[in-house]
Design a protein around this motif. Structure first.
Motif, mmCIF file in Angstrom:
data_model
loop_
_atom_site.group_PDB
_atom_site.id
_atom_site.type_symbol
_atom_site.label_atom_id
_atom_site.label_comp_id
_atom_site.label_asym_id
_atom_site.label_seq_id
_atom_site.Cartn_x
_atom_site.Cartn_y
_atom_site.Cartn_z
ATOM 1 N N ALA A 31 0.997 56.915 23.283
ATOM 2 C CA ALA A 31 2.254 57.600 24.148
ATOM 3 C C ALA A 31 2.824 58.753 23.333
ATOM 4 C CB ALA A 31 3.093 56.705 24.619
ATOM 5 N N TRP A 32 2.526 59.907 23.681
ATOM 6 C CA TRP A 32 3.010 61.063 22.842
ATOM 7 C C TRP A 32 4.136 61.789 23.341
ATOM 8 C CZ3 TRP A 32 0.232 61.533 18.384
ATOM 9 C CH2 TRP A 32 -1.059 60.989 18.422
ATOM 10 N N LEU A 33 4.842 62.128 22.739
ATOM 11 C CA LEU A 33 6.132 63.089 22.872
ATOM 12 C C LEU A 33 5.855 64.456 23.983
ATOM 13 C CD1 LEU A 33 8.261 62.541 19.706
ATOM 14 C CD2 LEU A 33 8.319 61.124 21.607
ATOM 15 N N PRO A 34 6.840 64.433 24.795
ATOM 16 C CA PRO A 34 6.573 65.994 25.451
ATOM 17 C C PRO A 34 6.370 67.010 24.635
ATOM 18 C CG PRO A 34 8.541 64.527 26.200
ATOM 19 C CD PRO A 34 7.981 63.945 24.976
ATOM 20 N N GLY A 35 5.532 67.845 24.844
ATOM 21 C CA GLY A 35 5.089 69.143 24.012
ATOM 22 C C GLY A 35 3.904 68.848 23.249
ATOM 23 N N VAL A 36 3.574 67.551 23.281
ATOM 24 C CA VAL A 36 2.432 67.221 22.337
ATOM 25 C C VAL A 36 1.455 67.179 23.705
ATOM 26 C CG1 VAL A 36 1.255 65.311 20.954
ATOM 27 C CG2 VAL A 36 3.627 66.060 20.740
ATOM 28 N N GLN A 37 0.175 67.959 23.455
ATOM 29 C CA GLN A 37 -0.679 68.258 23.957
ATOM 30 C C GLN A 37 -2.018 67.131 23.584
ATOM 31 O OE1 GLN A 37 -1.567 72.120 25.025
ATOM 32 N NE2 GLN A 37 0.179 72.325 25.915
ATOM 33 N N ARG A 38 -2.689 66.381 24.545
ATOM 34 C CA ARG A 38 -3.810 65.623 24.115
ATOM 35 C C ARG A 38 -5.159 66.031 24.770
ATOM 36 N NH1 ARG A 38 -2.370 59.762 26.646
ATOM 37 N NH2 ARG A 38 -2.229 60.538 28.670
ATOM 38 N N PHE A 39 -6.302 65.836 23.864
ATOM 39 C CA PHE A 39 -7.609 66.320 24.593
ATOM 40 C C PHE A 39 -8.560 65.346 24.031
ATOM 41 C CE2 PHE A 39 -4.937 70.398 24.013
ATOM 42 C CZ PHE A 39 -5.439 70.686 25.250
ATOM 43 N N GLY A 40 -9.234 64.800 24.855
ATOM 44 C CA GLY A 40 -10.447 63.899 24.605
ATOM 45 C C GLY A 40 -11.086 63.442 25.776
ATOM 46 N N LEU A 41 -12.497 62.888 25.592
ATOM 47 C CA LEU A 41 -12.902 62.337 26.869
ATOM 48 C C LEU A 41 -11.978 61.355 27.689
ATOM 49 C CD1 LEU A 41 -16.680 62.057 25.666
ATOM 50 C CD2 LEU A 41 -15.590 64.082 26.882
#
Length: 144
Positions: free
Chosen positions: A76-86
């Motif tokens: 669970a990442w904080l707001p403003g942190v974008q995550r990319f993956g399959l």
């Protein structure tokens, strides 16, 4: 620091190349000064061996943290942190990130922290700690 002895196969020999996210690594992306602050904190948290972190030197100045494939959606990442993956829910989306060579002219990209044999990927738990610490630093009132 240049670690030319250890060059993962996804790192180009010269210049920079686009790589598909989710194949060799997942990515956490943070914009501008915030991303650089997180990268600095990550290096502190990991005693200087943070794993691969790429910085854009122009435009939005994104900072890209490269994680082991398949790990970014487990946290669970904080707001403003974008995550990319399959992602099993959206297998039709393909996203790329630029990866610079370890040496030579790689503008507009550069390594903030290179992959090493000991740390071929950024550790997600260390990155979460760095994100939270950098966020707390931003929220702390300035004292004079």
């Amino acid at each position: 620091m240049t670690n030319a002895i250890h060059r993962p196969q996804w790192v180009p020999v010269s210049g920079h190349r686009l790589r598909v996210i989710g194949v060799h690594f997942d990515v956490v992306r943070i914009e501008g000064g915030r991303g650089e602050a997180v990268a600095g904190r990550l290096i502190e948290v990991t005693d200087g061996d943070a794993g691969p972190v790429v910085l854009e030197q122009v435009g939005f100045r994104w900072t890209y943290f490269l994680l082991r494939p398949g790990t970014v959606h487990r946290h669970a990442w904080l707001p403003g942190v974008q995550r990319f993956g399959l992602n099993a829910r959206d297998m039709r989306t393909v996203t790329y990130v630029g990866i610079p060579a370890l040496d030579g002219n790689t503008f507009p990209l550069r390594w903030y922290s290179e992959p090493t044999p000991e740390t071929p990927y950024v550790d997600p738990d260390s990155l979460l700690t760095a994100v939270r610490t950098a966020q707390a630093d931003r929220e702390e009132p300035h004292r004079e």
